[in-house]
Structure formats: structure tokens, C-alpha cells
Design a protein around this motif. Sequence first.
Motif, PDB file in Angstrom:
ATOM      1  N   SER A  56      71.430  79.063  -0.146  1.00 21.61           N
ATOM      2  CA  SER A  56      72.320  80.222  -0.026  1.00 21.61           C
ATOM      3  C   SER A  56      71.756  81.316   0.871  1.00 21.61           C
ATOM      4  CB  SER A  56      72.610  80.799  -1.407  1.00 21.61           C
ATOM      5  OG  SER A  56      71.398  81.208  -2.017  1.00 21.61           O
ATOM      6  N   ASN A  57      70.446  81.337   1.091  1.00 19.30           N
ATOM      7  CA  ASN A  57      69.837  82.361   1.950  1.00 19.30           C
ATOM      8  C   ASN A  57      69.820  81.961   3.420  1.00 19.30           C
ATOM      9  OD1 ASN A  57      69.321  83.977  -0.242  1.00 19.30           O
ATOM     10  ND2 ASN A  57      67.260  83.163  -0.550  1.00 19.30           N
ATOM     11  N   ASP A  58      70.217  80.738   3.736  1.00 19.14           N
ATOM     12  CA  ASP A  58      70.215  80.251   5.115  1.00 19.14           C
ATOM     13  C   ASP A  58      71.396  80.851   5.875  1.00 19.14           C
ATOM     14  OD1 ASP A  58      69.830  78.819   7.446  1.00 19.14           O
ATOM     15  OD2 ASP A  58      70.707  76.979   6.654  1.00 19.14           O
ATOM     16  N   LEU A  59      71.105  81.603   6.937  1.00 17.13           N
ATOM     17  CA  LEU A  59      72.142  82.250   7.736  1.00 17.13           C
ATOM     18  C   LEU A  59      72.621  81.395   8.898  1.00 17.13           C
ATOM     19  CD1 LEU A  59      70.635  85.847   7.886  1.00 17.13           C
ATOM     20  CD2 LEU A  59      72.393  84.971   6.343  1.00 17.13           C
ATOM     21  N   GLY A  60      71.991  80.255   9.122  1.00 13.96           N
ATOM     22  CA  GLY A  60      72.381  79.387  10.225  1.00 13.96           C
ATOM     23  C   GLY A  60      71.812  79.810  11.561  1.00 13.96           C
ATOM     24  N   GLU A  61      70.706  80.561  11.547  1.00 15.25           N
ATOM     25  CA  GLU A  61      70.098  81.013  12.795  1.00 15.25           C
ATOM     26  C   GLU A  61      69.345  79.859  13.452  1.00 15.25           C
ATOM     27  OE1 GLU A  61      67.747  84.479  12.019  1.00 15.25           O
ATOM     28  OE2 GLU A  61      69.524  85.731  11.822  1.00 15.25           O
ATOM     29  N   THR A  62      69.633  79.634  14.731  1.00 17.28           N
ATOM     30  CA  THR A  62      69.001  78.567  15.492  1.00 17.28           C
ATOM     31  C   THR A  62      68.458  79.130  16.792  1.00 17.28           C
ATOM     32  OG1 THR A  62      71.147  78.007  16.436  1.00 17.28           O
ATOM     33  CG2 THR A  62      70.442  76.729  14.537  1.00 17.28           C
ATOM     34  N   ASN A  63      67.389  78.529  17.281  1.00 11.70           N
ATOM     35  CA  ASN A  63      66.763  78.957  18.527  1.00 11.70           C
ATOM     36  C   ASN A  63      67.194  78.029  19.657  1.00 11.70           C
ATOM     37  OD1 ASN A  63      65.369  80.844  17.004  1.00 11.70           O
ATOM     38  ND2 ASN A  63      63.576  79.555  16.811  1.00 11.70           N
ATOM     39  N   TYR A  64      67.528  78.627  20.802  1.00  9.85           N
ATOM     40  CA  TYR A  64      67.908  77.878  21.990  1.00  9.85           C
ATOM     41  C   TYR A  64      67.074  78.354  23.166  1.00  9.85           C
ATOM     42  CZ  TYR A  64      71.954  76.337  19.338  1.00  9.85           C
ATOM     43  OH  TYR A  64      72.761  75.779  18.387  1.00  9.85           O
ATOM     44  N   SER A  65      66.537  77.409  23.921  1.00 11.41           N
ATOM     45  CA  SER A  65      65.766  77.772  25.108  1.00 11.41           C
ATOM     46  C   SER A  65      66.704  78.356  26.158  1.00 11.41           C
ATOM     47  CB  SER A  65      65.059  76.537  25.668  1.00 11.41           C
ATOM     48  OG  SER A  65      66.009  75.626  26.189  1.00 11.41           O
ATOM     49  N   ASP A  66      66.130  79.051  27.136  1.00 10.41           N
ATOM     50  CA  ASP A  66      66.941  79.595  28.223  1.00 10.41           C
ATOM     51  C   ASP A  66      67.672  78.478  28.966  1.00 10.41           C
ATOM     52  OD1 ASP A  66      66.253  82.160  27.598  1.00 10.41           O
ATOM     53  OD2 ASP A  66      64.910  82.457  29.306  1.00 10.41           O
ATOM     54  N   TYR A  67      67.022  77.325  29.086  1.00  8.53           N
ATOM     55  CA  TYR A  67      67.652  76.171  29.737  1.00  8.53           C
ATOM     56  C   TYR A  67      68.911  75.768  28.983  1.00  8.53           C
ATOM     57  CZ  TYR A  67      68.247  71.411  31.454  1.00  8.53           C
ATOM     58  OH  TYR A  67      68.771  70.255  31.987  1.00  8.53           O
ATOM     59  N   ASP A  68      68.816  75.642  27.652  1.00 10.57           N
ATOM     60  CA  ASP A  68      69.978  75.254  26.851  1.00 10.57           C
ATOM     61  C   ASP A  68      71.083  76.307  26.905  1.00 10.57           C
ATOM     62  OD1 ASP A  68      69.159  72.743  26.000  1.00 10.57           O
ATOM     63  OD2 ASP A  68      68.114  73.539  24.250  1.00 10.57           O
ATOM     64  N   VAL A  69      70.713  77.572  26.829  1.00  8.38           N
ATOM     65  CA  VAL A  69      71.718  78.631  26.871  1.00  8.38           C
ATOM     66  C   VAL A  69      72.464  78.597  28.200  1.00  8.38           C
ATOM     67  CG1 VAL A  69      72.060  81.136  26.933  1.00  8.38           C
ATOM     68  CG2 VAL A  69      70.555  80.131  25.220  1.00  8.38           C
ATOM     69  N   SER A  70      71.753  78.402  29.279  1.00  9.94           N
ATOM     70  CA  SER A  70      72.414  78.431  30.589  1.00  9.94           C
ATOM     71  C   SER A  70      73.357  77.252  30.791  1.00  9.94           C
ATOM     72  CB  SER A  70      71.364  78.461  31.704  1.00  9.94           C
ATOM     73  OG  SER A  70      70.632  77.260  31.731  1.00  9.94           O
ATOM     74  N   ARG A  71      73.171  76.159  30.100  1.00  9.20           N
ATOM     75  CA  ARG A  71      74.005  74.982  30.301  1.00  9.20           C
ATOM     76  C   ARG A  71      74.972  74.678  29.164  1.00  9.20           C
ATOM     77  NH1 ARG A  71      69.873  75.057  33.215  1.00  9.20           N
ATOM     78  NH2 ARG A  71      69.664  73.975  35.189  1.00  9.20           N
ATOM     79  N   ARG A  72      74.700  75.138  27.958  1.00  9.61           N
ATOM     80  CA  ARG A  72      75.516  74.748  26.810  1.00  9.61           C
ATOM     81  C   ARG A  72      76.313  75.884  26.175  1.00  9.61           C
ATOM     82  NH1 ARG A  72      71.453  72.237  22.835  1.00  9.61           N
ATOM     83  NH2 ARG A  72      73.282  72.353  21.526  1.00  9.61           N
ATOM     84  N   VAL A  73      76.025  77.138  26.520  1.00  7.23           N
ATOM     85  CA  VAL A  73      76.658  78.273  25.846  1.00  7.23           C
ATOM     86  C   VAL A  73      77.665  78.952  26.759  1.00  7.23           C
ATOM     87  CG1 VAL A  73      76.222  80.537  24.806  1.00  7.23           C
ATOM     88  CG2 VAL A  73      74.654  78.650  24.364  1.00  7.23           C
ATOM     89  N   THR A  74      78.855  79.250  26.197  1.00  2.81           N
ATOM     90  CA  THR A  74      79.862  80.034  26.910  1.00  2.81           C
ATOM     91  C   THR A  74      80.362  81.129  25.970  1.00  2.81           C
ATOM     92  OG1 THR A  74      81.604  78.513  26.206  1.00  2.81           O
ATOM     93  CG2 THR A  74      80.641  78.145  28.391  1.00  2.81           C
ATOM     94  N   LEU A  75      80.879  82.195  26.555  1.00 10.19           N
ATOM     95  CA  LEU A  75      81.411  83.313  25.768  1.00 10.19           C
ATOM     96  C   LEU A  75      82.797  82.978  25.232  1.00 10.19           C
ATOM     97  CD1 LEU A  75      80.437  86.457  27.824  1.00 10.19           C
ATOM     98  CD2 LEU A  75      79.545  85.770  25.615  1.00 10.19           C
ATOM     99  N   ILE A  76      83.110  83.456  24.051  1.00 11.71           N
ATOM    100  CA  ILE A  76      84.448  83.359  23.492  1.00 11.71           C
ATOM    101  C   ILE A  76      85.165  84.664  23.824  1.00 11.71           C
ATOM    102  CG2 ILE A  76      85.832  83.210  21.405  1.00 11.71           C
ATOM    103  CD1 ILE A  76      83.629  81.598  20.142  1.00 11.71           C
ATOM    104  N   LYS A  77      86.326  84.560  24.420  1.00  9.89           N
ATOM    105  CA  LYS A  77      87.051  85.776  24.818  1.00  9.89           C
ATOM    106  C   LYS A  77      88.188  86.057  23.896  1.00  9.89           C
ATOM    107  CE  LYS A  77      85.573  85.366  29.424  1.00  9.89           C
ATOM    108  NZ  LYS A  77      85.665  85.531  30.767  1.00  9.89           N
TER     109      LYS A  77
END
Length: 77
Positions: A56-77
Motif C-alpha cells: 500500500s505504500n508503493d507509489l509506483g515511482e520508476t527511474n528512467y535513463s535520459d536515453y529511455d525518456v528521449s525515446r519512450r516518453v511523450t507528453l499528454i495534452k
Amino acid sequence: MMKPTSLKPGQRVLIQSCYEDGETFKGTFIERVPRHYCRAAYSVIQVDEFAGIHGSNDLGETNYSDYDVSRRVTLIK
């Protein structure tokens, strides 16, 4: 491609799975931790689907490298 330095805390993001299934996850950008001596920079994203997996204390926080962020993450508008 998304620049990891352009993300601001509280922004909603969409994360592509690194597997071929094409699954996407929604999350909230928390912070970017700058690089230190012998450590690469990374971003902390709170993923909605991962919250509560390890208790229940797990917030789902995950770490992503700059490489992963630049290729896998997009903004939700």
C-alpha cells in the motif's frame, strides 16, 4: 524525441513499453536527478499502473535513463 530536461514536475506523460507488445502507461513526471560523478542522470516518473504492486505504500515511482525518456516518453495534452 523528448528532451529529458524539458519535462517539468507534475506533467502527465505517456510511456511506451520497451517490449514489442506496444503497451503504453500513463504517469506523472516527478523529478530529474542530474548526473554526478560516475552516475548517469535519470528521471523519476510515477506510473499509475505500477502503484500498489509492492504494498500500500508503493507509489509506483520508476527511474528512467535520459536515453529511455528521449525515446519512450511523450507528453499528454
